[in-house]
Design an enzyme around this catalytic site. Structure first.
Site, mmCIF file in Angstrom:
data_model
loop_
_atom_site.group_PDB
_atom_site.id
_atom_site.type_symbol
_atom_site.label_atom_id
_atom_site.label_comp_id
_atom_site.label_asym_id
_atom_site.label_seq_id
_atom_site.Cartn_x
_atom_site.Cartn_y
_atom_site.Cartn_z
ATOM 1 N N ARG A 97 -7.304 -0.625 -8.053
ATOM 2 C CA ARG A 97 -6.872 -1.536 -6.999
ATOM 3 C C ARG A 97 -7.992 -2.366 -6.402
ATOM 4 O O ARG A 97 -7.770 -3.303 -5.676
ATOM 5 C CB ARG A 97 -6.140 -0.758 -5.898
ATOM 6 N N HIS A 196 4.625 2.712 2.628
ATOM 7 C CA HIS A 196 3.772 2.174 3.690
ATOM 8 C C HIS A 196 4.202 2.762 5.026
ATOM 9 O O HIS A 196 3.383 3.212 5.830
ATOM 10 C CB HIS A 196 3.914 0.650 3.806
#
Lengths: 480, 507
Positions: A97, A196
């Site tokens: 990432r 999230h």
């Protein structure tokens, strides 16, 4: 040449795509595709976002684990994040990432590690809590400087009835460090988005407010929702510091547990990625009365707007500094625009990214004279699309949770000069001869945030669009 | 002058003083340990005491060199003509698999999921299967859908056979549409197991109702195995067999789909073994498994029992490996090894002689999957190099011990230790304890290489941070030259980087 999209041609294109679907899919997908109309007050009438993906359609979406381990918690560098369950999830998300972090890998920085309980059949049959206990002790042995541990649940954990919260609580006492169980099993919710939210909730319950800062100033702010992809948070931080603000925390790129624990003393939360961290900002507003605002550091126009908006929250000194910062970079930004705009002017772009960038990067493209003709979110909610209404131009094609088939068809028909999306899409469009940039990882470049980032952004878009290779597809003997 | 505009990106911009100052400021909020403490702990993690604790780990896995079953399942499925890999379970897995292959092959990778969520966890995933098969079939128009599973579907006990049959009854896809399947739980085995299970599923599904013919068709079958180099390797194998005039069938040929041209069209399906070829493969003379670690089930219970064929397990890597492979092919088919191949062999030997002095006696560490590791170790020993630390996360006790025993009896390998089921954090302790001259493995070895300043020869899977390596064969005599090229030139670059007076113009 790119197609000129109008409301009518766009609607026709949407119908054409929908016609290829089986009836149930057609009906469902119709609610996710529309032409942008700035007259609309909100998107509730034309869009249903954050819904389950249809089986078998090749969605680009990931899962709650990706949202928690991959996005929110993973970048916190001084904690060890266990991919709890079978080996795969942690393996595929290992080091891909680009959330940069300073520190010594494996000693006081664990971002680049793949730490897993590597579940075997016996763990599924007999449960994994005992293994987890032992594993937590082993982490303490192996990584004496780790400040805490998070347990990132993979699918099986929630299905076999393990009580990881109890293990975390008990072991937290034994090992004298925060151990946080996160219920981000991949089957929860419809995309990364719920991950999230779940991760935000665990930050709220187990990290926020658990330590006090050494001192406080009236200029203390936190950067929230910047994951430091290619160094984005660093390139944003420097602007805030030049304004005279003190950045007391980065959530969560290059972040630390201590920063998260002490953010309740910030005077203003600056929210970059609304989609992944609005939850914690709303909580801090409610509980601690900390105001928050969204800002956008993509491209000089948006940066100037945001810098002024941020300064509004502070005294005249900061306001004056804000103008100085803007002035300081003006010349350089003009140089960049003078260099690249002639090469990019009028180029049409289609975007398909996560939950924020499809609207946030529009200004940066426009600074270079480029036009966004299509935009969509993998895991946006209606409030993201509402925020897009004013950012996107009239008659921009909007697609939510687009399938591979939809994206390919749209790009094939519209023939944009550039597609900005993810690695799963990159090679598809390059084969089609369409210049492409990965807009999750910045295609191994970056940063794109801040003044420094815009330079790189402009350079990269030019490198893609004006790459000679895309002009060579037809061999000379086939040219007419 | 805009032409002289210098743009600094992440590689250089953060080294500027203004950023160093900014990052120094950040430290005040991190509550980090003092630099001396960090250095002390860093040194401790390289100590013998730490190594002992590291090897005492019972539950914790750190930086393993393995992935999970469905990854292997969809890789093999991609090698069949018009086949759409389909994974029954959570959708995030498929997003991960696809991006994993995208990053290694720098190619698109098509696969679908049936996106099971909480309701499916409660009621089972049959509804998802019916809708998923129907949608995938209508939208992507495959000739075959190969179904594997994620751990979610396995934990709740979904029955693929029943679900697929019910889907067909529901009209999701035609009754006669091929839908091979395999259960591929992530908590059993690894990506290699998944390859094995899915391949067995496909071969069984397509041939179990076909009578084996009385006489064989003169062809041989080749199973490539879970291979990050399938593009280069399969083409090399074909080239060698064609040079001998041997007819063959590659079972799971993904060399085209993982290397499609940029011609203005996205080819979602390209090449691959056809259903007819698979059916005919049952009548072949013999089957060769080139990476036996990926085919234990296929080989034990299928090729031998169901297809009643001799099964040869030879990795055609290195001189001895390639010799053995070609020798066996020749023996079985009666076709002599061609003069062209003998010439290629001679060229490979010639290259080995050229590079001998830079490899002979060099110590190396290696990690990866069992078949590759064993074959590479054999090859490096052909160069006189000496394996020290061998880490195979995916090896069973049996595989590990067999390899150890074999090495104990060799001249160059007698000092090697095989660490089966271990991970790269173990390898870190091993290297800290006993340094090596080079490391062989995937991109995941780059942290180790950097930390210990040891050159990494990238051979393995995944390789994310270098381009085009997968296009080159590592099999055959051509492969010998490629491996040599990467190895010797990596070592020479390292020598030059560290050279002072000895920056020789000729090496």
């Amino acid at each position: 040449m790119a197609m000129n999209l109008t409301k009518e041609s766009g609607e026709a294109l949407i119908s054409e795509v929908l016609d290829a679907y089986p009836e149930e899919v057609k009906e469902e997908r119709r609610k996710h595709l529309y032409m942008n109309d700035s007259e609309m007050e909100n998107t509730s009438k034309c869009l249903t976002a954050n819904r389950k993906s249809q089986p078998g359609v090749m969605t680009v979406r990931g899962c709650a684990y990706a949202g928690s381990k991959g996005v929110v918690w993973g970048p916190v560098k001084d904690m060890v994040h266990i991919s709890h369950g079978p080996v795969g999830c942690g393996q595929y998300s290992w080091g891909t990432r680009r959330n940069y972090a300073n520190g010594t890998a494996g000693v006081d920085n664990f971002v680049v590690m793949q730490v897993t309980s590597d579940f075997q059949e016996k763990d599924i049959v007999f449960g994994g809590d005992k293994k987890l206990e032992q594993l937590l002790r082993e982490i303490k042995e192996m990584f004496p400087l780790a400040k805490g541990i998070t347990i990132q649940s993979e699918c099986p954990i929630g299905l076999i009835g393990d009580d990881i919260e109890a293990v975390a609580k008990e072991m937290s006492k034994e090992l004298d460090m925060p151990i946080i169980a996160v219920r981000c099993e991949g089957f929860r919710g419809v995309s990364q988005s719920l991950g999230h939210h779940i991760a935000n909730d665990t930050v709220r319950d187990h990290a926020l407010g658990k330590a006090e800062p050494k001192d406080e100033t009236p200029y203390d702010v936190a950067i929230v929702g910047d994951y430091n992809i290619g160094g984005d948070a660093w390139a944003s931080r420097i602007i805030l510091e030049e304004m005279g603000l003190r950045v007391i925390a980065q959530w969560s790129g290059d972040g630390t547990l201590n920063e998260m624990q002490t953010t309740h003393k910030a005077k203003l939360n600056l929210l970059h990625c609304y989609r992944s961290m609005n939850y914690i900002c709303r909580h801090m507003e409610e509980k601690y009365g900390i105001p928050w605002m969204e800002y956008n550091f993509f491209g000089p126009s948006k940066i100037e707007e945001s810098v002024r908006k941020i300064a509004e929250h502070f005294d005249d000194k900061i306001k004056a500094n804000a103008e100085k910062v803007i002035e300081k970079y003006k010349g350089r930004m003009q140089q960049i625009i003078d260099r690249f705009k002639p090469r990019l002017e009028g180029k049409k772009v289609m975007l398909y990214v996560g939950g924020l960038r499809p609207r946030h990067v529009i200004g940066a493209y426009e600074d270079l004279g480029m036009e966004i003709v299509g935009a969509g979110y993998e895991f946006g909610h209606n409030d993201d699309y509402d925020r897009t209404l004013e950012e996107a131009k009239e008659s921009t094609l909007i697609y939510d949770d687009a399938t591979a088939f939809e994206l390919e068809t749209f790009v094939d028909k519209i023939k944009p000069d550039l597609v900005g999306s993810g690695v799963k899409e990159k090679y598809v469009f390059q084969k089609m001869g369409v210049p492409f940039r990965q807009m999750h990882s910045w295609d191994y470049s970056g940063p794109y945030h801040g003044y420094d980032g815009f330079e790189i952004f402009a350079r990269d878009m030019d490198m893609a669009i004006n790459a000679p290779v895309f002009k060579k597809m037809t061999p000379p003997w086939k040219e007419q | 002058m805009s032409d002289t505009l210098v743009i600094k990106d992440h590689n250089t911009v953060f080294a500027e003083e203004r950023y160093q100052v900014s990052q120094e400021k950040k430290k005040a909020f991190e509550a980090a340990a003092a630099p001396e403490k960090v250095a002390e702990v860093a040194a401790y993690t390289k100590s013998p005491e730490y190594k002992e604790k590291n090897f005492d780990r019972k539950s914790l896995t750190i930086n393993p060199a393995k992935a999970c079953q469905p990854l292997g399942a969809i890789l093999v499925a991609s090698g069949f003509d018009g086949c759409l890999p389909y994974v029954h379970g959570s959708q995030g897995c498929v997003a991960y698999f696809r991006s994993h292959f995208n990053r290694h092959f720098k190619e698109p990778f098509a696969a679908v999921s049936d996106s099971m969520t909480e309701d499916a966890a409660v009621f089972g995933g049959q509804k998802n299967m019916v809708a998923g098969l129907k949608n995938a079939y209508e939208i992507y128009k495959p000739k075959m859908i190969a179904v594997s599973t994620t751990c979610m579907a396995e934990v709740i006990g979904d029955d693929l056979n029943a679900f697929i049959n019910n889907s067909k009854k529901d009209g999701a896809v035609p009754e006669d549409f091929p839908t091979p399947f395999a259960h591929t739980p992530s908590f059993v085995g690894s990506h290699l197991t998944g390859y094995d299970n899915m391949l067995r599923g496909i071969l069984f599904y397509l041939t179990n109702k076909i009578e084996k013919s009385e006489t064989d068709n003169g062809k041989i079958n080749i199973i490539p195995g879970y291979d990050g180099y399938s593009v280069g390797n399969i083409r090399e194998i074909k080239k060698m067999l064609e040079s001998m005039g041997v007819e063959y069938t590659i079972l799971g040929d993904n060399s085209d789909i993982l290397d499609t041209p940029m011609d203005g069209t996205y080819h979602m399906y390209s090449g691959g073994t056809t259903i007819e070829e698979v059916k005919e493969a049952k009548n072949a003379k013999a089957t060769f498994s080139l990476l036996p670690d990926s085919t234990p089930k296929v080989s034990k219970t299928f090729i031998k029992d169901d297809w009643e064929q001799p099964l040869e397990m030879i990795v055609p890597l290195g001189i001895d490996g390639t010799d053995a492979f070609l020798g066996k092919v020749s023996e079985i088919t009666g076709k002599p090894v061609s003069a062209e191949l003998e010439k290629a062999r001679g060229r490979a030997l010639d290259a080995m002689a050229d590079s001998n002095y830079y490899l002979h006696g060099k110590k190396f560490a290696i990690f990866g999957d069992p078949s590759y590791v064993e074959a590479l170790v054999d090859f490096y020993m052909e160069m006189g190099a000496e394996p020290s630390h061998i880490v195979i996360t995916t090896a069973t006790k049996k595989v590990g011990r067999t390899l150890q025993k074999k090495l104990d009896e060799t001249t160059f390998g007698k000092n090697a230790t095989v660490h089966f089921g271990h991970d790269l954090w173990h390898l870190r302790s091993l290297i800290a304890d006993e340094a090596v001259d080079f490391i062989v493995g995937s991109t995941h070895g780059k942290q180790l290489a950097k930390e210990f300043d040891i050159p990494l020869v990238r051979i393995g899977f995944p390789i994310f941070d270098r381009h085009h390596l997968h296009r080159y064969p590592v099999f055959g005599y051509e492969g010998v030259i490629n491996i040599l090229n990467w190895t010797v030139n990596t070592l020479l670059d390292d020598l030059d980087n560290k050279a002072t007076f000895n920056l020789d113009m000729v090496r």
